[in-house]
Design an enzyme around this catalytic site. Structure first.
Site, PDB file in Angstrom:
ATOM      1  N   GLU A 229       0.673  -1.130  -0.264  1.00 58.66           N
ATOM      2  CA  GLU A 229      -0.017  -0.256   0.069  1.00 58.66           C
ATOM      3  C   GLU A 229       0.922   1.313   0.095  1.00 58.66           C
ATOM      4  O   GLU A 229       1.991   1.338   0.725  1.00 58.66           O
ATOM      5  CB  GLU A 229      -0.753  -0.009   1.274  1.00 58.66           C
ATOM      6  CG  GLU A 229      -1.843  -1.378   1.483  1.00 58.66           C
ATOM      7  CD  GLU A 229      -2.456  -1.221   2.625  1.00 58.66           C
ATOM      8  OE1 GLU A 229      -2.910  -0.353   3.383  1.00 58.66           O
ATOM      9  OE2 GLU A 229      -2.434  -2.556   3.167  1.00 58.66           O
ATOM     10  N   GLU A 339     -10.092   6.117   1.984  1.00 58.56           N
ATOM     11  CA  GLU A 339     -10.560   5.855   3.107  1.00 58.56           C
ATOM     12  C   GLU A 339     -10.678   6.833   4.266  1.00 58.56           C
ATOM     13  O   GLU A 339      -9.681   7.710   4.513  1.00 58.56           O
ATOM     14  CB  GLU A 339      -9.913   4.648   3.590  1.00 58.56           C
ATOM     15  CG  GLU A 339     -10.084   3.359   2.795  1.00 58.56           C
ATOM     16  CD  GLU A 339      -9.190   2.099   3.612  1.00 58.56           C
ATOM     17  OE1 GLU A 339      -9.212   1.062   3.223  1.00 58.56           O
ATOM     18  OE2 GLU A 339      -8.235   2.447   4.604  1.00 58.56           O
TER      19      GLU A 339
END
Length: 424
Positions: A229, A339
Site C-alpha cells: 500500500e 478511506e
C-alpha cells in the site's frame, strides 16, 4: 472542509514519571493510562533498535527529525528473512509505457527545504517515545489491528469492510470510496497512478483520512491477504499532527502480526536519499485554487522479484520478495481510492473529510482525484485497465465518479464531507 476547518480540543500528551509509573493523559482517551517502568524500558529498547545511528540529522520545519542512516544499516535488514539479502540499488528493468499526460505541479517534503542526506544514506523519520505511547502499546505501534465484517460486495472490496480496534480503547469502522480491478486469469505485476494531494479535516486524533493504491493477493477471510500500500494520509494518532504525509504499508498475513506503516518494522528496503517515508508533503491542493499531485507506482522487478516503489521520478526502494507469501509471485487484484476511519459513538457518523472534503461531482479544483491509472502485465507493459469497478460504503457521506478520456485516461473523482443531514 478540505482542510479549511480548524481542529479544536486536540489532545495533549502529558508524561509524568513518578514511582516507576508514567501517567499518559489525553482528552480523547477514557481516563488516564499508566505505563509501568518495565513497559517504558521496553519502549526505549525498541527505539534503540529502530532508530539507527545516523551520520547526521535534520530538523524539519514540521517538527520531524530526519536521520540520515547508512543504507546498509537500515531497519529492514534486521529481518531474519533478509539475513543474506543483497541490497538492490536500482530495478533491473522498468515497465514499458508510451504516451499519456503526467504533468503535475512539483510536490516536495518539508524537510527538503532545510537539508539533505548524503549519498550512501537514507532519510528516516525518527520515532519518538510519544509516537509509541499514542498507539496505546508497543505491540500496536505502527500496525493496523483489524477485524472483518461480512459484506454483500464482491471479494476485493471486502478487504475494506473492517472494524478497527485502536489500542485497547474503542472500536472504529473503515469507510471508503474505491475503484478496483480483479484478475483471476492474468497475473498482475503492479500499478501506477497520479494522486491529487489535499489536507483533509480529521475530526478526532484517532481517525484518519487517506488516498492510496493497493496491490493485493489472497483474502482477509482466508487470513492469507498480502498487500502493498502507498499513498498520502492525515493520521494524528501515528504522527502527532495533522500534516499530509507520504506513507506505505505492507502485510503478508492479513495484518495479523506482519507488516507495518513506513519503516517502523523490518520490511521495506529504501535506497533513495531524498524521500522520507512518513514525511510531510508540501504544498497541497486548495479548493478552487492551485492543484498539486504526486505520481506513485509499485511494480515487480522481473529479475529480482522485489516490488519497487517510485515517488514521482524517484526510485525510493522496494519490498523484498522474501517477506511475502502470495505476493512473492504476483498480485491478483488492485485498488485505488480513499478511506476514512469513523470512531463516532452510538452509530453516528464522523465529519472527517475524505479527499478534499467535497463530493465527486464538484470536479476539478474542488474534488480529489486519482488519474492515469495503469497496470503492469506479465509482459512488463504499463497499460490502462480495460475497466474498473467502483464501490462506496455510503454515497450520502462519500462518493466516487469515474471517467475515461484522452488526457487523464482511466480516472475518477472521489470524496465527501462525512456527517450531514443525509449522512448521519
Amino acid at each position: 472542509m478540505g482542510g479549511q476547518r480548524s481542529k479544536a480540543g486536540a489532545p495533549m500528551l502529558l508524561l509524568a514519571i513518578s514511582y516507576g509509573i508514567i501517567n499518559v493523559s489525553a482528552s480523547s482517551y477514557a481516563g488516564n493510562r499508566q505505563v509501568s517502568a518495565l513497559e517504558l524500558e521496553e519502549i526505549k529498547q525498541y527505539l534503540e533498535k529502530i532508530n539507527k545511528p545516523a551520520l547526521n540529522s535534520i530538523q524539519s520545519p514540521d517538527g520531524d527529525i530526519i536521520d540520515c542512516v547508512p543504507v546498509d544499516k537500515q531497519p529492514a535488514l534486521d529481518n531474519p528473512l533478509l539475513r543474506n539479502h543483497t541490497i538492490q540499488m536500482m530495478p533491473s528493468m522498468l515497465p514499458t509505457y508510451r504516451g499519456g499526460n503526467y504533468t503535475t505541479k512539483n510536490i516536495q517534503q518539508l524537510w527538503n527545504d532545510v537539508g539533505s542526506c548524503p549519498n550512501g544514506t537514507i532519510p528516516i523519520r525518527r520515532t519518538k517515545i510519544e509516537d509509541v505511547l499514542r498507539a496505546g502499546s508497543l505491540s500496536q505501534f505502527g500496525k493496523k489491528k483489524l477485524g472483518y465484517r461480512s459484506s454483500t460486495l464482491a471479494s476485493p472490496p471486502q478487504g475494506h469492510e473492517f472494524w478497527l480496534l485502536f489500542c485497547v480503547y474503542f472500536i472504529a469502522y473503515i469507510k471508503y470510496a474505491i475503484a478496483y480491478l480483479e484478475s483471476t486469469q492474468n497475473p498482475i505485476y503492479g500499478s501506477m497512478a497520479t494522486f491529487n494531494v489535499w489536507n483533509p479535516y480529521v475530526e478526532v486524533d484517532e481517525e484518519f483520512s487517506l488516498s492510496q493504491l493497493w496491490v493485493c493477493a489472497g483474502s482477509y477471510e482466508n487470513s492469507d491477504l498480502n498487500t502493498i500500500e502507498a499513498g498520502w494520509q492525515v493520521c494524528p494518532l501515528i504522527y502527532g499532527d495533522s500534516n499530509t504525509r507520504l506513507f506505505i504499508y505492507w502485510t503478508a498475513n492479513a495484518y495479523n502480526g506482519t507488516g507495518c506503516y513506513n519503516l517502523e518494522c523490518e520490511g521495506f528496503v529504501q535506497t533513495d536519499n531524498s524521500v522520507a517515508i512518513g514525511g510531510a508533503l508540501s504544498p497541497v491542493s486548495t479548493y478552487g485554487g492551485s492543484q498539486y499531485a504526486m505520481t506513485l507506482s509499485v511494480f515487480k522487478d522481473p529479475s529480482s522479484g522485489n516490488w519497487w516503489l517510485t515517488f514521482e521520478d524517484t526510485f525510493v526502494g522496494y519490498w523484498p520478495s522474501e517477506i511475502f507469501t502470495l505476493l512473492s509471485n504476483s498480485a491478483t487484484w488492485l485498488e485505488w481510492g480513499g478511506e476514512i476511519v469513523n470512531t463516532s459513538p452510538n452509530g453516528e457518523h464522523t465529519s472527517t473529510d475524505m479527499g478534499s472534503g467535497y463530493f465527486a461531482e464538484e470536479g476539478y479544483e474542488k474534488a480529489s482525484y486519482i488519474r492515469n491509472i495503469m497496470i503492469v502485465d506479465s509482459s512488463n507493459n504499463l497499460s490502462p485497465p480495460a475497466s474498473i469497478i467502483t464501490s462506496a460504503t455510503n454515497t450520502n457521506c462519500y462518493d466516487l465518479k469515474s471517467y475515461n478520456d484522452t488526457d487523464w485516461g482511466v480516472s475518477f473523482f472521489f470524496g465527501g464531507p462525512g456527517k450531514s443531514s443525509l449522512c448521519t
